[in-house]
Design an enzyme around this catalytic site. Sequence first.
Site, PDB file in Angstrom:
ATOM      1  N   PHE A   1       0.856  -1.182   0.000  1.00  0.00           N
ATOM      2  CA  PHE A   1       0.000   0.000   0.000  1.00  0.00           C
ATOM      3  C   PHE A   1       0.899   1.241   0.000  1.00  0.00           C
ATOM      4  CE2 PHE A   1      -2.856   3.100   2.063  1.00  0.00           C
ATOM      5  CZ  PHE A   1      -3.999   2.911   1.319  1.00  0.00           C
TER       6      PHE A   1
ATOM      7  N   ASP B   1       2.616  -5.940   7.874  1.00  0.00           N
ATOM      8  CA  ASP B   1       1.399  -5.140   7.899  1.00  0.00           C
ATOM      9  C   ASP B   1       0.208  -6.081   7.688  1.00  0.00           C
ATOM     10  OD1 ASP B   1      -0.764  -3.457   7.400  1.00  0.00           O
ATOM     11  OD2 ASP B   1       0.528  -1.883   6.581  1.00  0.00           O
TER      12      ASP B   1
ATOM     13  N   TYR C   1     -10.469  -0.644  11.249  1.00  0.00           N
ATOM     14  CA  TYR C   1     -11.709  -0.205  10.582  1.00  0.00           C
ATOM     15  C   TYR C   1     -12.032  -1.035   9.343  1.00  0.00           C
ATOM     16  CZ  TYR C   1      -8.163   2.337   7.926  1.00  0.00           C
ATOM     17  OH  TYR C   1      -7.046   2.648   7.196  1.00  0.00           O
ATOM     18  N   LYS C   2     -11.123  -1.940   8.945  1.00  0.00           N
ATOM     19  CA  LYS C   2     -11.418  -2.797   7.789  1.00  0.00           C
ATOM     20  C   LYS C   2     -12.177  -4.031   8.281  1.00  0.00           C
ATOM     21  CE  LYS C   2      -7.713  -0.833   5.021  1.00  0.00           C
ATOM     22  NZ  LYS C   2      -6.259  -0.768   4.861  1.00  0.00           N
TER      23      LYS C   2
ATOM     24  N   ARG D   1     -12.715  -4.382  -6.923  1.00  0.00           N
ATOM     25  CA  ARG D   1     -12.345  -5.142  -5.734  1.00  0.00           C
ATOM     26  C   ARG D   1     -13.600  -5.526  -4.948  1.00  0.00           C
ATOM     27  NH1 ARG D   1      -8.352  -2.624  -1.212  1.00  0.00           N
ATOM     28  NH2 ARG D   1     -10.099  -1.202  -0.978  1.00  0.00           N
TER      29      ARG D   1
HETATM   30  C1  LIG Z   1      -5.632   0.595   4.633  1.00  0.00           C
HETATM   31  C2  LIG Z   1      -4.158   0.569   4.675  1.00  0.00           C
HETATM   32  C3  LIG Z   1      -3.431   1.635   5.226  1.00  0.00           C
HETATM   33  C4  LIG Z   1      -4.127   2.882   5.695  1.00  0.00           C
HETATM   34  O1  LIG Z   1      -3.423   3.556   6.664  1.00  0.00           O
HETATM   35  P1  LIG Z   1      -4.158   4.633   7.592  1.00  0.00           P
HETATM   36  O2  LIG Z   1      -3.084   5.338   8.290  1.00  0.00           O
HETATM   37  O3  LIG Z   1      -5.072   3.858   8.518  1.00  0.00           O
HETATM   38  O4  LIG Z   1      -4.976   5.520   6.707  1.00  0.00           O
HETATM   39  C5  LIG Z   1      -2.041   1.521   5.316  1.00  0.00           C
HETATM   40  N1  LIG Z   1      -1.406   0.403   4.871  1.00  0.00           N
HETATM   41  C6  LIG Z   1      -2.080  -0.627   4.330  1.00  0.00           C
HETATM   42  C7  LIG Z   1      -1.337  -1.835   3.864  1.00  0.00           C
HETATM   43  C8  LIG Z   1      -3.469  -0.578   4.192  1.00  0.00           C
HETATM   44  O5  LIG Z   1      -4.129  -1.569   3.623  1.00  0.00           O
END
Ligand SMILES: *Cc1c(COP(=O)(O)O)cnc(C)c1O
Length: 398
Positions: free
Chosen positions: A114, A185, A210-211, A357
Site C-alpha cells: 500500500f 502489515d 476499521y477494515k 475489488r
Molecule cells: C488501509 C491501509 C493503510 C491505511 O493507513 P491509515 O493510516 O489507517 O490511513 C495503510 N497500509 C495498508 C497496507 C493498508 O491496507
Amino acid sequence: MTTDFAATRAMFQLPEGVIYLDGNSLGPLPRAAAARVARTVTAEWGEMLITGWNKAGWMALPSAVGDRVGRLIGAPPGTVVMGDTLSIKVYQALASALEMNPDRRVILSDTGNFPSDLYIADGLARTLKDGYTLRTVPPEDVEEAIDEDVAVTLITEVDYRTGRRHDMKRLTKIAHAKGALTVWDLAHSAGAVPVDLTGCDVDFAVGCSYKYLNSGPGGPAFIYVAPKHADAARPALSGWLGHEAPFAFDLDYRPGAGIERMRVGTPPILQLAALEAALDIWDMATMDDVRAQSIALGEAFIAGVEAACPDLTLASPRDPEHRGSQVSFRHPEGYAIMQALIARGVIGDFRAPDILRFGFTPLYIGMEEVTRATEILAEVMQGALWDRPEYKTRARVT
Ligand SMILES: *Cc1c(COP(=O)(O)O)cnc(C)c1O
C-alpha cells in the site's frame, strides 16, 4: 463449523437492499456499537468528565482492547496495543526495527504494498539520511531480494489490490536467516485470514481496525512487538503515554514496560468503545471458520463471474491458499463498472488503474448475496449498463 454465521450477521446493521462487498475497506456498523458509543458519551464522558480516565477505565483501554485483537492474530496478551493510525504505526515499527539492526541500511518492501507504507518508509529513510534507503521489488521477487544488506523487511501480507498473500512464515524465516528483522502489515489480514504471529516468529506487526475488524471510520490501528523485543525496542515516537510514568511529568523520557511504550498520546476512547462492540461479535466466531467460509464465497464468486462475464479478467491468485479474503477483477472501464454496480446496491470499490475489488466477509455476507451480486454484475456487463457519463466522473474517494 462451530460459528453461527446467521447469528453474527444479525449483529450488524446493513442497509436494506445493499450487498456490501467492501468490508475490506470499511467494515459495517455493529448494531451494539451505536448503544455502546452512546453510553460512553453520555454515562462516561457526560457524567464522569475527566474522572472517566480512572472510573471508566479509559486509560487501560488501548492495551485491554489490544489483547482482544491479539487473539485474532496469534499474539499473546500484553503484546498488542491500540492507537493512532496505521501509517503512524508503520513508522513506529519500522523506526524501532531499524534501530535494532544498526549496521544495515536497507528497508525492503514490494511494489504491491500500500502506498502509505512505502511513503512512510521513504520519508523515514530521508529523515535518517546516513545511507538509509527503501528498496522495492515486485512481490514475487521479495524472497530473493532479502540479502545481507537488508535491515528490515516491511511487507503487507495481503495485497490491497489483488488479494495476493505472502507466505509470512517462510519470508520471516528467510529474513532472520539473513540477519534482517521483519515488520508485517496485517491491514488486510486481521479478521480476514488466520494469522499466527507467535508461530511465524514475527518481530513487529501493525494493522488497522476499521477494515475487517469493523471499528468504524477512523478506528485506531494496532501494533505488535514480539515479547523478546518488547523491552529493547525504542519507540521513535516517544510520546508521554508511552513513558514509564506519564503522570510523573518527568523532563526525561523513559520508555514504559513492554508494549505500553508503543503508546503515543491520548487514545481515541469513542472509537475504542465502538471497537469493543465489534470485538464482541468476533468472540462468536473462530478464524478458521471465517477463513473456510470466505474461501467458499470467493470461489463461488469467481466461478459465477468467469462464467457470465468473459470481459473481466481475474486479478487475484486463483488458488485460494494464495489470496486473502478479497477477489479482484480487471477491466479498463473498472471505475464505471463499479459505479454501475453501486447504483444497483452492490458495493465494492475500485483501485486504480483498472481493479474492481470485492471483499468477502462471512460475519455478515452469505452465499445468497454472492449469487445475487454475480447476477447483477452479469447484467451490468452484458447490457454495458456501465457505459454512461455519470458513472465515469471520478469521486474524491474511489
Ligand atoms: C488501509 C491501509 C493503510 C491505511 O493507513 P491509515 O493510516 O489507517 O490511513 C495503510 N497500509 C495498508 C497496507 C493498508 O491496507
